[in-house]
Write a protein that holds these residues in place. Structure first.
Motif, mmCIF file in Angstrom:
data_model
loop_
_atom_site.group_PDB
_atom_site.id
_atom_site.type_symbol
_atom_site.label_atom_id
_atom_site.label_comp_id
_atom_site.label_asym_id
_atom_site.label_seq_id
_atom_site.Cartn_x
_atom_site.Cartn_y
_atom_site.Cartn_z
ATOM 1 N N ALA A 217 45.678 79.367 -11.909
ATOM 2 C CA ALA A 217 44.887 78.464 -12.752
ATOM 3 C C ALA A 217 45.554 78.256 -14.109
ATOM 4 C CB ALA A 217 43.479 79.022 -12.939
ATOM 5 N N ARG A 218 46.191 79.295 -14.645
ATOM 6 C CA ARG A 218 46.865 79.170 -15.943
ATOM 7 C C ARG A 218 48.205 78.446 -15.842
ATOM 8 N NH1 ARG A 218 48.468 83.781 -17.743
ATOM 9 N NH2 ARG A 218 47.712 85.250 -16.180
ATOM 10 N N SER A 219 48.771 78.364 -14.639
ATOM 11 C CA SER A 219 50.056 77.695 -14.457
ATOM 12 C C SER A 219 49.914 76.215 -14.120
ATOM 13 C CB SER A 219 50.845 78.391 -13.338
ATOM 14 O OG SER A 219 51.095 79.749 -13.652
ATOM 15 N N LEU A 220 48.831 75.837 -13.462
ATOM 16 C CA LEU A 220 48.682 74.455 -12.994
ATOM 17 C C LEU A 220 48.699 73.408 -14.108
ATOM 18 C CD1 LEU A 220 46.109 74.813 -10.077
ATOM 19 C CD2 LEU A 220 48.533 74.192 -9.913
ATOM 20 N N PRO A 221 48.257 73.692 -15.341
ATOM 21 C CA PRO A 221 48.369 72.645 -16.366
ATOM 22 C C PRO A 221 49.793 72.169 -16.610
ATOM 23 C CG PRO A 221 46.794 74.307 -17.067
ATOM 24 C CD PRO A 221 47.440 74.829 -15.811
ATOM 25 N N ARG A 222 50.792 72.957 -16.194
ATOM 26 C CA ARG A 222 52.191 72.549 -16.379
ATOM 27 C C ARG A 222 52.782 71.908 -15.117
ATOM 28 N NH1 ARG A 222 55.662 77.082 -17.615
ATOM 29 N NH2 ARG A 222 54.104 78.524 -16.820
ATOM 30 N N ALA A 253 44.518 71.365 -13.027
ATOM 31 C CA ALA A 253 45.641 70.521 -12.610
ATOM 32 C C ALA A 253 45.496 69.121 -13.198
ATOM 33 C CB ALA A 253 45.701 70.445 -11.086
ATOM 34 N N PRO A 254 46.452 68.646 -13.963
ATOM 35 C CA PRO A 254 46.320 67.318 -14.586
ATOM 36 C C PRO A 254 46.147 66.180 -13.589
ATOM 37 C CG PRO A 254 48.099 68.570 -15.616
ATOM 38 C CD PRO A 254 47.662 69.353 -14.417
ATOM 39 N N ASP A 255 46.754 66.306 -12.397
ATOM 40 C CA ASP A 255 46.643 65.240 -11.388
ATOM 41 C C ASP A 255 46.083 65.832 -10.097
ATOM 42 O OD1 ASP A 255 46.791 62.872 -10.026
ATOM 43 O OD2 ASP A 255 48.984 62.741 -10.015
ATOM 44 N N PHE A 256 44.895 66.393 -10.179
ATOM 45 C CA PHE A 256 44.259 66.977 -9.003
ATOM 46 C C PHE A 256 43.653 65.875 -8.154
ATOM 47 C CE2 PHE A 256 40.356 69.030 -7.117
ATOM 48 C CZ PHE A 256 41.051 69.713 -6.135
ATOM 49 N N ARG A 257 43.984 65.881 -6.841
ATOM 50 C CA ARG A 257 43.573 64.809 -5.950
ATOM 51 C C ARG A 257 42.420 65.181 -5.021
ATOM 52 N NH1 ARG A 257 47.431 60.620 -5.732
ATOM 53 N NH2 ARG A 257 48.575 60.680 -7.702
ATOM 54 N N GLY A 258 42.009 66.456 -4.982
ATOM 55 C CA GLY A 258 40.849 66.787 -4.174
ATOM 56 C C GLY A 258 41.021 68.044 -3.343
ATOM 57 N N LEU A 259 39.879 68.573 -2.908
ATOM 58 C CA LEU A 259 39.808 69.802 -2.108
ATOM 59 C C LEU A 259 39.200 69.472 -0.752
ATOM 60 C CD1 LEU A 259 39.684 72.961 -1.714
ATOM 61 C CD2 LEU A 259 37.439 72.848 -2.801
#
Length: 291
Positions: A217-222, A253-259
């Protein structure tokens, strides 16, 4: 020392169809397995699948042929420290795998961005990889990935087995598959058990801890590329906390497309429900592809 068992017939058949590659890792090599090069659809990048902890390429044994039939060139490494690959330098967890994996991808694909899919520990590794090397992938699909920071404590308990004589280990392996990997316990005996035993015996990084943090979770912003997530609805990593995952991904995630949640499946969703998983994965990859 007991001689290793012969591989399951399905593993042996897929091995015979694979092309082998190797890239530098630590004091040895990362071993890669590839299928479908001649069937690759023009315009589709290589599809790289990363296996889970205590695993190998065989975590994907029920998915390879369906992806090749869909026109994909499928590449699966034994991650450093697992399967036939050497230990990485500098550590014994996902963060130590990033450097040899990044260099291997560049050597094999010459900087072409791949479609990257990571299962469980491989999902954590994929997130760390793209946080440091965002140009390596066109899109990322996380399958049963841990370290999203939504569970207050570990939701499962595995039993130790390394101290036991071999004839007592099998029942422990069955327990551990039921506790973590498979919702349908009827699938344990046979292929799943044989794969699991062969894989855990070759795990040289058993003291991994990062999966039980919020590091993904802390890595996904990058991670700049589109991010998709696929989980079994009965994933033992999360249990009732799985309802919090979509919001956690959307926040991270800046470009999260869905779960996508796959019914009647546990953590090893791509083994337990391969047809439903293929449908979900193909939909995710199509949705995230550039237009």
């Amino acid at each position: 020392m007991t001689a290793p068992a012969a591989p399951h017939s399905e593993v042996a058949r897929l091995q015979a169809l694979a092309r082998g590659h190797a890239t530098p890792c630590g004091g040895g090599q990362t071993v890669w397995h590839a299928w479908g090069g001649d069937a690759r659809t023009p315009g589709l990048p290589p599809l790289v699948l990363l296996h889970g902890g205590s695993g190998s390429w065989t975590h994907w044994v029920r998915n390879i042929e369906g992806l090749v039939a869909a026109g994909r060139s499928v590449w699966i490494p034994d991650l450093p420290g697992f399967g036939d690959s050497a230990l990485p330098d500098g550590g014994f967890d996902a963060d130590a795998i990033v450097a040899p994996l990044a260099s291997g991808l560049r050597e094999l694909f010459g900087g072409e961005p791949v479609d990257l899919v990571g299962f469980s520990f491989g999902g954590l590794t994929a997130g760390l990889l793209l946080a440091e090397h965002p140009a390596l992938a066109r899109q990322l699909v996380l399958v049963g990935a841990p370290a999203m920071g939504v569970v207050p404590r570990r939701q499962f308990q595995l039993k130790a087995w390394r101290h036991l004589p071999p004839y007592e280990q099998v029942d422990v392996h069955r327990h551990n598959l039921a506790a973590l990997m498979l919702h349908d316990t009827g699938l344990i005996d046979g292929l799943a058990l044989e794969l699991h035993i062969a894989n855990v015996l070759r795990d040289r990084m058993p003291r991994r801890r990062l999966a039980h943090t919020d590091l993904l979770a802390r890595s996904l912003p990058r991670v700049a590329c589109p991010v998709h997530a696929i989980y079994g609805a009965r994933d033992a990593l999360y249990k009732e906390w799985i309802s919090a995952l979509e919001g956690a991904y959307a926040a991270a995630a800046p470009d999260f497309r869905g779960l996508a949640l796959i019914d009647d499946a546990g953590h090893w969703v791509q083994f337990e429900r391969p047809d439903a998983f293929l449908t979900a994965l193909r939909a995710a990859l199509q949705a995230g592809a550039p237009t």
